[in-house]
Design a protein around this motif. Structure first.
Motif, PDB file in Angstrom:
ATOM      1  N   GLY A 293       0.914  -1.152  -0.263  1.00  0.00           N
ATOM      2  CA  GLY A 293       0.230  -0.085  -0.020  1.00  0.00           C
ATOM      3  C   GLY A 293       0.687   1.023  -0.300  1.00  0.00           C
ATOM      4  O   GLY A 293       2.049   0.971  -0.213  1.00  0.00           O
ATOM      5  N   PHE A 340       0.758   3.549  -5.180  1.00  0.00           N
ATOM      6  CA  PHE A 340      -0.126   2.860  -5.798  1.00  0.00           C
ATOM      7  C   PHE A 340      -0.131   1.688  -6.338  1.00  0.00           C
ATOM      8  O   PHE A 340       0.605   1.285  -6.625  1.00  0.00           O
ATOM      9  N   SER A 341      -1.163   0.720  -6.702  1.00  0.00           N
ATOM     10  CA  SER A 341      -1.723  -0.148  -7.087  1.00  0.00           C
ATOM     11  C   SER A 341      -0.498  -0.455  -7.854  1.00  0.00           C
ATOM     12  O   SER A 341       0.226  -1.948  -8.272  1.00  0.00           O
ATOM     13  N   GLU A 344       2.555  -0.779  -6.341  1.00  0.00           N
ATOM     14  CA  GLU A 344       2.988  -2.130  -5.929  1.00  0.00           C
ATOM     15  C   GLU A 344       3.175  -3.816  -6.719  1.00  0.00           C
ATOM     16  O   GLU A 344       3.305  -4.098  -5.990  1.00  0.00           O
ATOM     17  N   ASP A 365      -5.603   0.297  -1.319  1.00  0.00           N
ATOM     18  CA  ASP A 365      -5.330   0.883  -2.999  1.00  0.00           C
ATOM     19  C   ASP A 365      -6.214   2.560  -2.462  1.00  0.00           C
ATOM     20  O   ASP A 365      -7.867   1.810  -1.920  1.00  0.00           O
ATOM     21  N   ASP A 369      -3.820   6.239  -6.156  1.00  0.00           N
ATOM     22  CA  ASP A 369      -4.264   5.709  -7.180  1.00  0.00           C
ATOM     23  C   ASP A 369      -5.152   6.861  -7.843  1.00  0.00           C
ATOM     24  O   ASP A 369      -4.973   7.294  -8.970  1.00  0.00           O
ATOM     25  N   TYR A 455      -6.395   0.170 -13.485  1.00  0.00           N
ATOM     26  CA  TYR A 455      -6.515  -0.591 -11.443  1.00  0.00           C
ATOM     27  C   TYR A 455      -7.112  -1.951 -12.401  1.00  0.00           C
ATOM     28  O   TYR A 455      -6.898  -2.433 -11.615  1.00  0.00           O
ATOM     29  N   TRP A 477     -10.273  -2.053  -0.727  1.00  0.00           N
ATOM     30  CA  TRP A 477     -10.042  -0.362  -1.193  1.00  0.00           C
ATOM     31  C   TRP A 477     -10.481   0.320   0.459  1.00  0.00           C
ATOM     32  O   TRP A 477     -11.539   0.125   0.348  1.00  0.00           O
TER      33      TRP A 477
END
Lengths: 581, 382
Positions: A293, A340-341, A344, A365, A369, A455, A477
């Protein structure tokens, strides 16, 4: 000679001081220009981050006094560093001095030789005859004679240069300027305007870890290192708080509770969970969960044992004790500020490439994002801008870069800089560009759609990689203060690019309701909805405090302990089916 | 007193003169280096590109903005890119055009960007030999491959995008591919040319990692400054005169990407195993990801430069053959492609580690022949 005579009647000391008028004018101009420099925000405002930092430094200073041999160790380290710096300085000074002396020597040598030659010719040697009184041939001068002619010309030019009053005066003025400039810089270096030196920062970060850990705890995560080596790791290598890592770009600098990050970061990048931290490398006889994260996951503003992963480990171990499931559950905190995603996923892949393969992975996340909306790591624009300069500087094509840096590092320049608006880490990245953003800009439907699609695609790639490695995944989320939150915000409201979550989150929810993100997706975004009384934040509605972390850890724990897939993963690991190499 | 000041004046002149001589000497050495560099011959002729030709690659740009895209870039050949670390520097290099997304444009096969759905789209990833900076736009492996496919099998438009970049190891190729997929650029086929870069950058870190790490650390110090003595020492080391004293005046390449990657001097069996393991891991991941996005992926083993690395070559091949993944159809061995097609080629690589045009064609042929064995009708993949 005539030029020298013209100045003969003016006392030398008067001329010397008269020459000083130029550097004085220059320095006065510098002062004047600094006074008219627009001093925006000459007194930098104290932010919450500064307060946190100052509090930590104060705590560190108090604690330092309790260490018996700290001063000795600090002294030795400082000495070592100073010697290194001095070595470099000495080298430059020695080379310059040698060069100056060799030139003086050369000029003097030539001068003596020339004088000797003239004297000899006028006293013992007849004009037009050589030293042996033989007539010189005018028609066919030898090669030596030609060279001597050229040399005489060069020497006479040097002599003229040497004796020119203008050159002499200009040189004295120049040297006076240099001298005065050096003196001014030295003076400014004592005024306190000089910013912290890199090596001071390193020293400051030393030994702060003992407040939270025993050496035993650290031996578990550094099994191959001696206590002395572990002690060395307590120091932040550069004191910047971030280091460059390939592919993921930046990572929190390793170190143990230094003043910059106020967190114990392992050299492999994860934040320790406090004294309950599991061993490293990951033990094969445990069920290992990695949590990825951003800064909310790594736990900016909370203690090591108050982060989401630390609390998750505590809760899972309580609900699923080792004596029931046959294995201890370990949770590792792989959060990193600004992540962010997409980043990661890359870090997860990098770990797998290095042979580090967890049993279960959680990705938390949401906020970043939308905040780091360009889809590339936050400092990409900055590195992209500087990369050509670095390449040129390194290859020797652009030496000026170094001189620019030297000028920037001069105390007088630092003083001038201090009059300008202070740059912060936030303003370092275009993606962190502060307040004043309009709703129209933040709600750009194209960008919101791009972020959503990114995403979804990233989740697809991550799942493919995880499946290949027999690792189960959970995509969480996270809650934000701009979506279904009516509670208190004692530190103020969120500002800047993160406000895009206000428009992005409803779209995410719509997609979640209509199409879904799959079985391995967990919507924790509205868990703060009914928390109206308690404060859940350490700052202006971005980073969670310990209570905020508890609620998120509970959201994840509830899902996991009631999820058949998760329980099956544990039993698979127990039976050896999903065992990692 | 008078004498002392006279001496002081002389000393000042000496110092200033010394500085001047030093500066002049540096400029002189820099000028000589530049002169020596400019004498290098470029035998390949590069045709100018018309702005209107590249319009489909820049759908949002017109006229002046398109011309701007064809302007000479900084000439370092490389620029930073998030996740992948480096990519070809966008703009016109003086030899060829690089799109903002990092692929080398082939004016004879422009295609569109984003890729058109009604065409067979092939993304090619690899290192410098695949990029082909020494070759004309229609002689690189991807260009040659496209020609062969068009001639042999397809009525469908075929567009090959050359994403190969200087020094790209398998990890960078993989991340580049994933980044494009996540951005929504999904090809029909993705080809990955290895393993030479992996063997040269044996530590598994990208070529520019050390440089970026060093300067990132130095420049990321927002609230701290580096000691002036450190900077002065660094600057001194980089001065043309000091460089010349240390290394002699030699022909410097105009761009860093023209410097051939050197084979790692200390290749041990253990290190080869690690390289191969990493390569296999990347290969498996690429296959898994490609499958999720319905992309056909294939991995082509380039010939390994000989004779220096022939032992390594055998070693790598024997290790690769122990993996199941390389028994599958997606692995294409072109390490001996010259024996398959043209016995007359004596040298696949030039001294600078780049392929000759003939060798590039041979590898393209090898790739195509192997691909066709599994997919007789490539256009059906669209």
């Amino acid at each position: 000679m005539n030029a020298l005579k013209q100045n003969c009647c003016t006392p030398y000391y008067l001329r010397f001081f008269a020459n000083l008028r130029f550097p004085i004018i220059i320095v006065l101009s510098l002062f004047a220009s600094s006074l008219i420099t627009p001093s925006v925000d000459a007194q930098p405002q104290t932010t919450e981050g500064d307060a946190l930092y100052n509090a930590n430094v104060t705590k560190f200073e108090a604690w330092k006094k309790t260490i018996p041999d700290l001063e000795q160790r600090q002294y030795e380290r400082t000495k070592r560093i100073n010697n290194r710096v001095l070595d470099n300085t000495r080298m430059i000074v020695v080379i310059l001095v040698l060069q100056v002396f060799s030139l003086i020597l050369l000029v003097n040598l030539l001068r003596r030789r020339s004088v000797g030659h003239v004297d000899h010719e006028t006293t013992t040697q007849r004009k037009g005859y050589d030293a042996n009184d033989r007539p010189r041939s005018k028609l066919q001068p030898s090669a030596t004679q030609s060279l001597r002619g050229i040399w005489s010309f060069i020497f006479s030019e040097i002599r003229l240069f040497w004796r020119s009053t203008f050159i002499r005066t200009a040189s004295v003025i120049f040297m006076n300027c240099v001298l005065l400039f050096v003196l001014v810089n030295v003076a400014f270096s004592f005024t306190g305007f000089e910013t912290r030196n890199i090596f001071q920062a390193i020293d400051e970060s030393r030994d702060n870890w003992r407040e939270y850990y025993d050496i035993e705890d650290l031996r578990r995560v550094y099994p191959d290192k001696s206590d002395d080596e572990i002690l060395e790791l307590a120091v932040h290598p550069s004191g910047t708080g971030v280091t460059y890592e390939p592919y993921v770009q930046s990572q929190t600098e390793s170190g143990l509770n230094g003043p910059v990050t106020a967190a114990a970061i392992h050299t492999d990048g994860f934040r320790l969970n406090g004294r309950k931290q599991a061993s490293w490398p990951i033990p094969e006889d445990a069920f290992n969960i990695f949590v990825f994260g951003g800064s909310t996951t790594i736990g900016v503003g909370v203690q090591d044992d108050e982060t989401i992963p630390a609390q998750l480990q505590q809760m899972l171990r309580a609900k699923l004790p080792a004596d029931q499931i046959g294995k201890e559950i370990n949770v590792y905190n792989f959060g990193s500020p600004g992540y962010f995603s997409l980043i990661e996923r890359v870090w997860f892949e990098t770990l797998l490439l290095d042979g580090v393969s967890p049993d279960f992975v959680v990705f938390i996340d949401g906020y970043n994002d939308y905040h780091v909306h360009a889809g590339t790591p936050g400092m990409t624009w900055w590195i992209t801008k500087h990369f050509p300069i670095w390449v040129a500087a390194e290859s020797g094509e652009d030496v000026n870069w170094y001189f620019d840096q030297i000028l920037k590092s001069l105390p007088i320049n630092i003083w001038l800089e201090s009059l300008k608006k202070q740059e912060s880490l936030e303003s370092f990245s275009t993606n962190f560009d502060g307040s004043g953003l309009t709703d129209e800009y933040l709600s750009d439907p194209e960008l919101l759609k791009t972020i959503l699609n990114r995403y979804i695609n990233n989740k697809k790639v991550t799942e493919a990689i995880a499946e290949l490695n027999s690792t189960d995944t959970l995509f969480v989320w996270q809650p934000v203060s701009t979506y279904k939150f009516n509670g208190v915000l004692p530190m103020g409201k969120m500002d800047g690019q993160g406000l895009r979550t206000r428009f992005g989150y409803p779209l995410m929810r719509k997609y979640y309701d209509e199409q879904g993100f799959g079985q391995n997706f967990l919507w924790c975004a509205d868990i703060f909805e009914n928390e109206t009384d308690e404060n859940l934040w350490v700052d202006a509605g971005i980073h969670y405090n310990a209570l905020g972390g508890t609620l998120i850890a509970e959201c994840i724990t509830d899902r996991l302990i009631n999820n058949e897939q998760f329980l099956k993963s544990i039993s698979d690991v127990n039976s050896g089916r999903g065992a990692k190499s | 007193m008078k004498n002392s000041f006279a001496k002081l004046g002389s000393l000042c002149i000496a110092v200033v003169a010394a500085l001047l001589v030093f500066i002049l000497a540096n400029y002189l050495v820099a000028a000589i280096s530049a002169l020596v560099t400019s004498t290098g011959n470029d035998t390949v002729k590069y045709a100018p590109i018309e702005p209107n030709i590249i319009q489909p690659l820049y759908p949002d740009l017109t006229g002046g903005a398109l011309k701007q895209k064809l302007a000479r870039n900084k000439g370092q050949g490389i620029s930073y890119r998030g996740y992948v670390e480096t990519q070809n520097e966008p703009g016109f290099t003086g030899r060829y055009l690089v799109h903002d997304q990092g692929f080398r444009v082939n004016p004879g096969n422009i295609g569109t960007w984003p890729p058109a759905e009604d065409a067979l789209t092939i993304f090619v990833f690899g290192g410098n030999a695949t990029l082909g900076p020494n070759l004309s736009d229609n002689s690189t492996i991807p260009s040659a491959l496209r020609e062969i496919i068009v001639q042999q099998s397809s009525d469908l438009p075929v567009y090959v995008y050359n994403f190969a970049s200087y020094g790209h190891i398998s990890t960078q190729q993989r991340l580049f591919f994933e980044t494009l997929l996540i951005s929504g650029y999904i090809p029909d086929i993705a080809l990955f040319f290895g393993i030479n870069e992996d063997l040269k950058l044996i530590g598994g870190e990208p070529y520019f990692n050390e440089l970026i790490t060093k300067h990132f650390r130095n420049q990321a110090l927002l609230w701290q400054k580096l000691p002036i003595s450190y900077l002065a020492a660094e600057a001194f080391q980089k001065l043309p005169l000091v460089q010349a004293v240390k290394n002699g005046i030699s022909r410097q390449e105009p761009s860093v990407t023209n410097v051939p990657l050197k084979p790692s001097p200390d290749i041990t069996d253990d290190k080869i195993t690690r390289v191969v393991d990493r390569y296999i891991e990347n290969t498996k991941s690429i296959k898994a990801v490609a499958k999720k996005f319905n992309v056909v992926s294939a991995f082509i083993m380039m010939p390994i430069p000989e004779p220096a690395n022939s032992a390594i070559h055998k070693d790598v091949l024997s290790k690769l053959n122990t993996y199941d993944v390389f028994q599958s159809s997606s692995w294409i061995d072109c390490t001996n492609s010259r024996t398959l097609f043209d016995q007359s080629i004596t040298k696949m690589y030039r001294d600078d580690g780049l392929l000759t045009a003939r060798a590039a064609l041979e590898i393209a042929l090898c790739s195509y022949e192997n691909l066709r064995m599994d997919f007789p009708d490539l256009s059906a993949l669209n």
